[in-house]
Write a protein that holds these residues in place. Structure first.
Motif, PDB file in Angstrom:
ATOM      1  N   GLY A 130      -3.578  -7.086   7.003  1.00 24.01           N
ATOM      2  CA  GLY A 130      -2.862  -8.113   6.253  1.00 24.01           C
ATOM      3  C   GLY A 130      -2.126  -7.592   5.042  1.00 24.01           C
ATOM      4  O   GLY A 130      -1.380  -8.346   4.398  1.00 24.01           O
ATOM      5  N   LEU A 131      -2.293  -6.318   4.682  1.00 21.94           N
ATOM      6  CA  LEU A 131      -1.563  -5.729   3.556  1.00 21.94           C
ATOM      7  C   LEU A 131      -0.369  -4.924   4.077  1.00 21.94           C
ATOM      8  O   LEU A 131      -0.495  -4.178   5.060  1.00 21.94           O
ATOM      9  CB  LEU A 131      -2.482  -4.819   2.742  1.00 21.94           C
ATOM     10  CG  LEU A 131      -3.654  -5.489   2.010  1.00 21.94           C
ATOM     11  CD1 LEU A 131      -4.503  -4.433   1.290  1.00 21.94           C
ATOM     12  CD2 LEU A 131      -3.163  -6.532   1.014  1.00 21.94           C
ATOM     13  N   GLU A 132       0.754  -5.077   3.417  1.00 18.43           N
ATOM     14  CA  GLU A 132       1.958  -4.329   3.812  1.00 18.43           C
ATOM     15  C   GLU A 132       1.805  -2.867   3.407  1.00 18.43           C
ATOM     16  O   GLU A 132       1.469  -2.554   2.257  1.00 18.43           O
ATOM     17  CB  GLU A 132       3.190  -4.925   3.134  1.00 18.43           C
ATOM     18  CG  GLU A 132       4.479  -4.183   3.471  1.00 18.43           C
ATOM     19  CD  GLU A 132       5.676  -4.731   2.722  1.00 18.43           C
ATOM     20  OE1 GLU A 132       6.719  -4.055   2.715  1.00 18.43           O
ATOM     21  OE2 GLU A 132       5.554  -5.837   2.150  1.00 18.43           O
ATOM     22  N   ILE A 133       2.058  -1.966   4.352  1.00 19.05           N
ATOM     23  CA  ILE A 133       1.928  -0.530   4.111  1.00 19.05           C
ATOM     24  C   ILE A 133       3.312   0.102   4.146  1.00 19.05           C
ATOM     25  O   ILE A 133       4.033  -0.045   5.137  1.00 19.05           O
ATOM     26  CB  ILE A 133       1.018   0.131   5.162  1.00 19.05           C
ATOM     27  CG1 ILE A 133      -0.385  -0.491   5.123  1.00 19.05           C
ATOM     28  CG2 ILE A 133       0.926   1.633   4.920  1.00 19.05           C
ATOM     29  CD1 ILE A 133      -1.314   0.042   6.190  1.00 19.05           C
ATOM     30  N   VAL A 134       3.687   0.764   3.067  1.00 17.65           N
ATOM     31  CA  VAL A 134       4.954   1.502   3.033  1.00 17.65           C
ATOM     32  C   VAL A 134       4.758   2.799   3.800  1.00 17.65           C
ATOM     33  O   VAL A 134       3.868   3.595   3.465  1.00 17.65           O
ATOM     34  CB  VAL A 134       5.395   1.785   1.586  1.00 17.65           C
ATOM     35  CG1 VAL A 134       6.677   2.620   1.573  1.00 17.65           C
ATOM     36  CG2 VAL A 134       5.594   0.486   0.815  1.00 17.65           C
ATOM     37  N   PRO A 135       5.545   3.024   4.867  1.00 21.43           N
ATOM     38  CA  PRO A 135       5.358   4.248   5.667  1.00 21.43           C
ATOM     39  C   PRO A 135       5.482   5.502   4.806  1.00 21.43           C
ATOM     40  O   PRO A 135       6.337   5.586   3.916  1.00 21.43           O
ATOM     41  CB  PRO A 135       6.482   4.169   6.700  1.00 21.43           C
ATOM     42  CG  PRO A 135       6.841   2.722   6.768  1.00 21.43           C
ATOM     43  CD  PRO A 135       6.633   2.179   5.375  1.00 21.43           C
ATOM     44  N   ARG A 136       4.619   6.456   5.083  1.00 24.54           N
ATOM     45  CA  ARG A 136       4.688   7.712   4.337  1.00 24.54           C
ATOM     46  C   ARG A 136       5.823   8.573   4.862  1.00 24.54           C
ATOM     47  O   ARG A 136       6.246   8.441   6.015  1.00 24.54           O
ATOM     48  CB  ARG A 136       3.360   8.469   4.463  1.00 24.54           C
ATOM     49  CG  ARG A 136       2.149   7.697   3.972  1.00 24.54           C
ATOM     50  CD  ARG A 136       0.946   8.607   3.893  1.00 24.54           C
ATOM     51  NE  ARG A 136      -0.304   7.854   3.804  1.00 24.54           N
ATOM     52  CZ  ARG A 136      -1.491   8.418   3.657  1.00 24.54           C
ATOM     53  NH1 ARG A 136      -1.585   9.741   3.604  1.00 24.54           N
ATOM     54  NH2 ARG A 136      -2.586   7.671   3.581  1.00 24.54           N
ATOM     55  N   VAL A 144       0.857  -1.184   0.000  1.00 27.62           N
ATOM     56  CA  VAL A 144       0.000   0.000   0.000  1.00 27.62           C
ATOM     57  C   VAL A 144       0.892   1.233   0.000  1.00 27.62           C
ATOM     58  O   VAL A 144       1.642   1.464   0.951  1.00 27.62           O
ATOM     59  CB  VAL A 144      -0.940   0.006   1.224  1.00 27.62           C
ATOM     60  CG1 VAL A 144      -1.751   1.293   1.256  1.00 27.62           C
ATOM     61  CG2 VAL A 144      -1.857  -1.202   1.192  1.00 27.62           C
ATOM     62  N   GLY A 145       0.840   2.005  -1.084  1.00 25.55           N
ATOM     63  CA  GLY A 145       1.598   3.245  -1.130  1.00 25.55           C
ATOM     64  C   GLY A 145       0.879   4.343  -0.372  1.00 25.55           C
ATOM     65  O   GLY A 145       1.454   4.993   0.501  1.00 25.55           O
TER      66      GLY A 145
END
Length: 602
Positions: free
Chosen positions: A85-91, A68-69
């Protein structure tokens, strides 16, 4: 994008894949460029982000590497639940006027290199200091690194629809996405919701907080607005899907039409009924809710048209453009106008062709053929609408102030006199060589003279030369000589064979001459436009651009040109050609009046 066509040895028109479509397909299949999937909706709250997350979760179960961008849940619990459950790229945090804003970490996603990244709100404006001012530019960079992108956008953010949305909702959307980004998407998925369901979601607090929801219901989310926006979304998505179908057909050399949607083609000519045909095509396209195109095939006859006929064609094409149709002019491939029209229709998935009913006489159609009849016979699955003359009234063409160069007069007596001289010279040569080469070679000398006249002066002088050569051949060489009678039946056959050969040779040579003249005219036009582009490329100031424009226009149209520009609520003369000409006060007053009238009308 065009689809290629060629004629096989059997004379049948065949389709070839479009080179542009093949290159585009190869570029996408190579995997060096990521694929873009856009979830489009008519308004906020229809469920674009929810649908995007659902599909991402399904892809993750299939083994895809997904991150997740940026996803904006707007506090909606059901949407936030799909992030589990979805990988989130830190903002990354950006300092903007003393406030810390969070933006998508573009470099972090590129270094992570997932298969699919979720990027919500494509039209978002990035904070000052970001690498790109707009989020859609971030998406384009991700695609160049081979990363597939899922993104969302509302229909009001598409640039070409911005004015339409403002008229409907009375709200000007400031953040827009270029149509090119929408059109390059590999997949466009419409997330649709009826206006009643969306309003109910708004009242339930699933779109905005209660205070914002009340204001939205009174303005943007009015039922009439939502219905209009929904129609826009449906139409724009259908257009994109239709373009994808057309590209796939051209890449696979698939002959149309595919009845996935109606596409109208109206054939334009110098006929006075052309404007009526255009209006009929507009009405038919509106009834069928399909795009339409006005097509003019530029063949050999185009060089023989007078100024009034050219003006009528230009006016008809301008009318089609003003009514919302696409205007296309294609050069003839010299295989017949009907074949050119059918080739274009098959390449662009046209389902209906409109053409005016022929007003030619029966004898003309027997001798020269009929475009209408050929079109009907060869159209295949394409419907052909033949419009009767009384159904489409012709209109007079207004007088034009610009005249084109006069064409050579086919009735110039000098050309016929020279044709007669050429036959006389051929007669002298034939008499001289008769004792050595015999009568069987005399006809070749006359045919050479006919060819020379056809190449230099065209069809009618060459036919005159053919007639003169036939009479000379009969009078001086076929027994009994010095008479126009023929005693031997064998010589009768030889005489008529000579006449047929002379007519055929004159027609072929005249056609080659016309093609050469057409090619030279096109080459000169191309050379002039290329020279004009070089002048513009070297122009450093506005004055240089205006002078180059005035010079090139005057050179190509053989007219006097002056250019005005607005200046301090008035107009000022900026450039002109020839430079020694000046405008009198009457000309200046007329120009100012025209400018003020146009300004008041706009």
């Amino acid at each position: 994008m065009t689809q290629m066509a060629h004629v096989n040895p059997a004379g049948k028109l065949e389709q070839r894949p479009s080179p542009e479509a093949l290159l585009e397909a190869a570029r996408r299949e190579e995997g060096r460029v990521g694929k873009l999937r856009i979830f489009v909706g008519a308004a906020p709250g229809v469920g674009k982000t929810y649908e995007m997350l659902q599909q991402a979760r399904a892809r993750k179960k299939d083994g895809y590497d997904i991150v997740v961008g940026v996803v904006e849940t707007h506090g909606r619990r059901e949407t936030e639940a799909l992030l589990d459950g979805l990988e989130i790229v830190p903002r990354r945090r950006v300092d903007y006027k003393g406030q810390w804003l969070q933006e998508m970490d573009l470099d972090g996603i590129i270094s992570r290199r997932p298969q699919i990244v979720l990027v919500d709100e494509l039209a978002h404006t990035n904070a000052s200091g970001s690498r790109h001012p707009k989020r859609y530019l971030d998406v384009e960079e991700l695609l160049t690194h081979g990363i597939n992108v899922y993104t969302t956008v509302n229909i009001q953010h598409i640039e070409s629809l911005n004015d339409v949305v403002a008229q409907i909702t009375h709200v000007r959307v400031r953040e827009t996405v270029p149509d090119s980004v929408f059109d390059r998407a590999d997949a466009v998925e419409l997330v649709d919701l009826t206006p009643d369901d969306l309003i109910q979601r708004l009242k339930d607090g699933k779109v905005y907080v209660p205070r914002q929801a009340e204001r939205a219901l009174d303005h943007f989310f009015a039922p009439a607005n939502l219905t209009a926006l929904r129609e826009l979304a449906l139409r724009r998505t259908a257009e994109r899907v239709d373009e994808q179908l057309l590209t796939q057909m051209q890449a696979g050399a698939i002959s149309g039409p595919w009845a996935a949607g109606e596409r109208i083609l109206v054939c334009i000519s110098e006929d006075p009924r052309a404007a009526g045909l255009v209006r009929y095509a507009k009405r038919l396209a509106d009834r069928l809710h399909g795009p339409w195109t006005a097509l003019y095939v530029e063949g050999r006859r185009s060089l023989q048209l007078n100024d009034e006929d050219r003006d009528r064609i230009a006016d008809s094409l301008r009318l089609a453009e003003s009514l919302g149709g696409e205007v296309v002019t294609v050069p003839s491939a010299d295989r017949g106008i009907a074949d050119d029209v059918i080739g274009y229709a098959q390449a662009y998935n046209v389902t209906q062709i409109i053409i005016g009913k022929s007003t030619r006489s029966r004898w003309f159609e027997i001798l020269h053929g009929s475009v209408v009849h050929d079109l009907v016979r060869r159209s295949g699955n394409i419907s052909v609408n033949v419009i009767a003359g009384d159904a489409v009234a012709g209109e007079p063409i207004p007088k034009k102030t610009v005249r084109t160069a006069e064409l050579a007069n086919s009735l110039d007596p000098r050309s016929y006199l020279i044709a007669l001289v050429a036959v006389t010279i051929a007669l002298g040569i034939s008499v001289a060589i008769l004792p050595w080469l015999g009568i069987e070679n005399v006809d070749l000398v006359f045919l050479t003279a006919v060819v020379g006249v056809a190449v230099r002066y065209g069809l009618w002088p060459s036919l005159f030369a053919s007639a003169a050569a036939s009479l000379c051949y009969n009078f001086f060489f076929l027994p009994p000589i010095y008479t126009f009678t023929i005693a031997d039946p064998t010589n009768v056959a030889a005489f008529f064979f000579f006449i047929v050969m002379a007519v055929i040779v004159s027609n072929v040579a005249a056609r080659v001459r016309t093609q050469a003249v057409t090619a030279i005219a096109r080459a000169r036009t191309t050379e002039s436009l290329y020279a004009f582009s070089r002048k513009l490329a070297g122009a450093g100031t506005l004055d240089d651009v205006l002078w180059a424009t005035a010079y090139q226009t005057a050179l190509m149209l053989k007219v006097r040109v002056v250019l005005f520009l607005p200046e301090n609520d008035a107009i000022a003369l900026k450039a002109g050609y020839p430079p020694e000409d000046t405008l009198d006060e009457a000309d200046l007053a007329a120009a100012r009046w025209a400018w003020q009238s146009n300004r008041a009308a706009s």
